[in-house]
Scaffold this motif. Structure first.
Motif, mmCIF file in Angstrom:
data_model
loop_
_atom_site.group_PDB
_atom_site.id
_atom_site.type_symbol
_atom_site.label_atom_id
_atom_site.label_comp_id
_atom_site.label_asym_id
_atom_site.label_seq_id
_atom_site.Cartn_x
_atom_site.Cartn_y
_atom_site.Cartn_z
ATOM 1 N N ALA A 171 6.146 -45.714 -32.910
ATOM 2 C CA ALA A 171 6.880 -45.944 -31.663
ATOM 3 C C ALA A 171 7.542 -44.616 -31.274
ATOM 4 O O ALA A 171 8.709 -44.376 -31.601
ATOM 5 N N THR A 172 6.805 -43.780 -30.585
ATOM 6 C CA THR A 172 7.282 -42.437 -30.260
ATOM 7 C C THR A 172 8.546 -42.475 -29.410
ATOM 8 O O THR A 172 9.468 -41.681 -29.615
ATOM 9 N N ALA A 173 8.600 -43.377 -28.443
ATOM 10 C CA ALA A 173 9.771 -43.447 -27.570
ATOM 11 C C ALA A 173 11.022 -43.820 -28.368
ATOM 12 O O ALA A 173 12.113 -43.285 -28.132
ATOM 13 N N ASP A 174 10.880 -44.726 -29.322
ATOM 14 C CA ASP A 174 12.020 -45.107 -30.152
ATOM 15 C C ASP A 174 12.454 -43.938 -31.027
ATOM 16 O O ASP A 174 13.656 -43.707 -31.219
ATOM 17 N N MET A 175 11.495 -43.183 -31.573
ATOM 18 C CA MET A 175 11.842 -42.021 -32.380
ATOM 19 C C MET A 175 12.592 -40.999 -31.543
ATOM 20 O O MET A 175 13.576 -40.403 -31.991
ATOM 21 N N ALA A 176 12.146 -40.806 -30.314
ATOM 22 C CA ALA A 176 12.835 -39.881 -29.407
ATOM 23 C C ALA A 176 14.262 -40.353 -29.149
ATOM 24 O O ALA A 176 15.210 -39.555 -29.156
ATOM 25 N N ARG A 177 14.423 -41.650 -28.930
ATOM 26 C CA ARG A 177 15.764 -42.210 -28.684
ATOM 27 C C ARG A 177 16.670 -42.021 -29.898
ATOM 28 O O ARG A 177 17.842 -41.635 -29.759
ATOM 29 N N PRO A 223 1.256 -34.826 -24.318
ATOM 30 C CA PRO A 223 2.695 -34.614 -24.093
ATOM 31 C C PRO A 223 3.125 -34.992 -22.683
ATOM 32 O O PRO A 223 4.233 -35.500 -22.477
ATOM 33 N N MET A 224 2.251 -34.785 -21.694
ATOM 34 C CA MET A 224 2.591 -35.130 -20.319
ATOM 35 C C MET A 224 2.857 -36.632 -20.191
ATOM 36 O O MET A 224 3.783 -37.062 -19.496
ATOM 37 N N THR A 225 2.045 -37.435 -20.886
ATOM 38 C CA THR A 225 2.220 -38.885 -20.845
ATOM 39 C C THR A 225 3.598 -39.289 -21.345
ATOM 40 O O THR A 225 4.301 -40.100 -20.723
ATOM 41 N N TRP A 226 3.999 -38.700 -22.480
ATOM 42 C CA TRP A 226 5.286 -39.088 -23.054
ATOM 43 C C TRP A 226 6.452 -38.539 -22.264
ATOM 44 O O TRP A 226 7.517 -39.166 -22.186
ATOM 45 N N ILE A 227 6.296 -37.383 -21.660
ATOM 46 C CA ILE A 227 7.385 -36.832 -20.843
ATOM 47 C C ILE A 227 7.627 -37.713 -19.623
ATOM 48 O O ILE A 227 8.774 -37.959 -19.234
ATOM 49 N N THR A 228 6.549 -38.222 -19.007
ATOM 50 C CA THR A 228 6.736 -39.120 -17.865
ATOM 51 C C THR A 228 7.475 -40.387 -18.275
ATOM 52 O O THR A 228 8.204 -40.979 -17.473
ATOM 53 N N LEU A 229 7.301 -40.805 -19.528
ATOM 54 C CA LEU A 229 7.956 -42.019 -20.004
ATOM 55 C C LEU A 229 9.394 -41.784 -20.467
ATOM 56 O O LEU A 229 10.229 -42.684 -20.398
ATOM 57 N N LEU A 230 9.689 -40.576 -20.947
ATOM 58 C CA LEU A 230 11.017 -40.291 -21.494
ATOM 59 C C LEU A 230 11.985 -39.719 -20.462
ATOM 60 O O LEU A 230 13.200 -39.804 -20.631
ATOM 61 N N HIS A 231 11.458 -39.122 -19.416
ATOM 62 C CA HIS A 231 12.316 -38.501 -18.399
ATOM 63 C C HIS A 231 13.315 -39.519 -17.841
ATOM 64 O O HIS A 231 12.944 -40.594 -17.391
ATOM 65 N N GLY A 232 14.596 -39.152 -17.919
ATOM 66 C CA GLY A 232 15.645 -40.012 -17.401
ATOM 67 C C GLY A 232 16.081 -41.112 -18.337
ATOM 68 O O GLY A 232 17.022 -41.856 -18.032
ATOM 69 N N ARG A 233 15.431 -41.228 -19.501
ATOM 70 C CA ARG A 233 15.750 -42.313 -20.428
ATOM 71 C C ARG A 233 16.513 -41.843 -21.654
ATOM 72 O O ARG A 233 17.014 -42.666 -22.421
ATOM 73 N N ILE A 234 16.560 -40.538 -21.885
ATOM 74 C CA ILE A 234 17.347 -39.975 -22.977
ATOM 75 C C ILE A 234 18.157 -38.810 -22.430
ATOM 76 O O ILE A 234 17.834 -38.247 -21.372
ATOM 77 N N ASP A 235 19.223 -38.452 -23.142
ATOM 78 C CA ASP A 235 20.077 -37.355 -22.689
ATOM 79 C C ASP A 235 19.537 -35.990 -23.090
ATOM 80 O O ASP A 235 19.845 -34.985 -22.458
ATOM 81 N N ALA A 236 18.755 -35.942 -24.163
ATOM 82 C CA ALA A 236 18.241 -34.665 -24.662
ATOM 83 C C ALA A 236 17.315 -34.013 -23.637
ATOM 84 O O ALA A 236 16.605 -34.696 -22.899
ATOM 85 N N SER A 237 17.338 -32.683 -23.608
ATOM 86 C CA SER A 237 16.403 -31.943 -22.766
ATOM 87 C C SER A 237 14.979 -32.187 -23.239
ATOM 88 O O SER A 237 14.743 -32.454 -24.420
ATOM 89 N N ASP A 244 17.716 -38.461 -30.217
ATOM 90 C CA ASP A 244 18.695 -38.215 -29.162
ATOM 91 C C ASP A 244 20.070 -38.712 -29.584
ATOM 92 O O ASP A 244 21.075 -37.988 -29.493
ATOM 93 N N LEU A 245 20.139 -39.931 -30.078
ATOM 94 C CA LEU A 245 21.412 -40.507 -30.518
ATOM 95 C C LEU A 245 21.979 -39.779 -31.735
ATOM 96 O O LEU A 245 23.197 -39.738 -31.933
ATOM 97 N N ALA A 246 21.086 -39.190 -32.551
ATOM 98 C CA ALA A 246 21.524 -38.463 -33.748
ATOM 99 C C ALA A 246 22.026 -37.060 -33.428
ATOM 100 O O ALA A 246 22.465 -36.346 -34.329
ATOM 101 N N GLY A 247 21.943 -36.659 -32.170
ATOM 102 C CA GLY A 247 22.526 -35.380 -31.777
ATOM 103 C C GLY A 247 21.559 -34.295 -31.389
ATOM 104 O O GLY A 247 21.983 -33.157 -31.128
ATOM 105 N N VAL A 306 20.563 -27.699 -30.821
ATOM 106 C CA VAL A 306 19.428 -27.867 -31.729
ATOM 107 C C VAL A 306 18.348 -28.688 -31.027
ATOM 108 O O VAL A 306 18.622 -29.778 -30.503
ATOM 109 N N ALA A 307 17.139 -28.150 -31.004
ATOM 110 C CA ALA A 307 15.986 -28.876 -30.471
ATOM 111 C C ALA A 307 15.088 -29.278 -31.622
ATOM 112 O O ALA A 307 14.995 -28.572 -32.629
ATOM 113 N N VAL A 308 14.421 -30.407 -31.484
ATOM 114 C CA VAL A 308 13.490 -30.882 -32.501
ATOM 115 C C VAL A 308 12.084 -30.872 -31.918
ATOM 116 O O VAL A 308 11.824 -31.513 -30.902
ATOM 117 N N LYS A 309 11.197 -30.131 -32.574
ATOM 118 C CA LYS A 309 9.784 -30.123 -32.180
ATOM 119 C C LYS A 309 9.068 -31.100 -33.101
ATOM 120 O O LYS A 309 9.006 -30.900 -34.308
#
Length: 336
Positions: free
Chosen positions: A178-184, A227-241, A187-190, A168-171
């Motif tokens: 706090a976008t990074a926290d929401m992403a985390r 989106p590019m800004t947030w991808i550079t910040l999230l890459h490697g920090r969460i397990d989700a694709s 990610d933790l929720a599955g 399941v992907a979430v768009k």
């Protein structure tokens, strides 16, 4: 040259995915996209309102049938004139998945938790390789807190994860405190993947008719920066694709997103402007660039320009901002 990548645990031949659009409203459209070279197709979205309306219509028809004779209690009446959007969707999904060799991803556009989530299971049973939750909600009510909005996203994800075994992907939108926290938290929720980002409908105003003019505009390259800004910040920090979407006009944006750290890059606007065959143009541009730069695989490219792990993310972004403002105020821009 190896363009293969992984997204949501799926092995894909390349990082270009056709996102939900009118092009995937027919089996022929899905087939044309696959033939053009995309590695997966996200089917156009089934809206929770469609599911809710169909269920309400079926319930009314069932009640009407019971008023005629007792035997009708076990009879499901013909829903002539009813909206069969959900049933048509599942039929299309099944036929599309059977007709192409690339994964077909079902899409649900939702804003609230509800019984519609059961249709995610039906998508899986119809052949969906994964389900994309397109959570579109504009919290305009001043009495709804940010915490409530965030929890709604988590509740929707939990309901769908409870009924499916496919990824399941979430768009989601970028407009969280706090976008990074929401992403985390997602990610933790599955969530198996995050698609960054949804685009809010931004209506215009017609000054002659004095009316609000809603409309959907195709994205432009400049919109890729958020989106590019947030991808550079999230890459490697969460397990989700991480799937990048919005602003893909040519192979340059495809390459930029990969350098930022995206696992796949989704596009609809470029393919709507130029036709499904434009997918081959985008991929050829990627191959040419990789050959010129000496890269043999996507793995060598992905995340090269992401924010390094261990960096103070806030300080990094603040530093970029201050540097940009200094350049804007320097002589290189000339007198204002």
């Amino acid at each position: 040259m190896d363009l293969s990548t992984r997204y949501l645990g799926l092995n894909l031949s390349n990082p270009l995915v056709a996102s939900a659009s009118p092009m995937s409203q027919t089996v022929d459209g899905v087939r044309r996209l696959a033939d053009a070279g995309v590695s997966a197709v996200v089917l156009y979205s089934l809206f929770e309102e469609q599911v809710r309306r169909e269920r309400e219509q079926n319930a009314r028809l069932a009640r009407a049938g019971t008023e005629s004779y007792a035997e009708s209690l076990s009879y499901f009446p013909d829903a002539a004139g009813a909206d069969h959007g959900a049933r048509r969707y599942l039929s299309l999904l099944e036929r599309a998945a059977e007709s192409v060799s690339v994964p077909v991803i079902g899409s649900i556009n939702a804003s609230t938790p509800g019984s519609w989530a059961a249709y995610a299971r039906a998508m899986q049973e119809s052949g969906a390789a994964a389900v994309e939750l397109n959570i579109y909600t504009l919290p305009g009510d001043p009495h709804i807190s940010g915490a409530e909005v965030e929890q709604r996203h988590l509740d929707i994800l939990a309901q769908v994860k409870d009924v499916v075994t496919v990824p399941v992907a979430v768009k989601l939108s970028p407009f969280f405190s706090a976008t990074a926290d929401m992403a985390r938290r997602l990610d933790l929720a599955g969530a198996n993947g995050l698609v960054l980002f949804n685009r809010f409908l931004q209506p215009d105003i017609d000054t002659e008719t004095l009316a609000v003019a809603p409309g959907v505009l195709l994205s432009r390259a400049a919109e890729a920066r958020l989106p590019m800004t947030w991808i550079t910040l999230l890459h490697g920090r969460i397990d989700a694709s991480l799937a990048a979407t919005t602003g893909v006009e040519g192979s340059t944006e495809l390459i930029k997103y990969l350098l930022a750290g995206a696992d796949v890059v989704m596009t609809a606007s470029a393919l709507l402007r130029h036709g499904p065959d434009y997918a081959a143009v985008l991929l050829d541009g990627l191959r040419d660039w990789m050959a010129r730069k000496g890269y043999a695989s996507i793995d060598e490219v992905r995340g090269l320009l992401a924010v390094p792990i261990g960096t103070d993310e806030a300080a990094h972004e603040r530093g970029d901002y201050v540097s940009a403002m200094r350049r804007a105020n320097s002589a290189e821009y000339g007198p204002w």
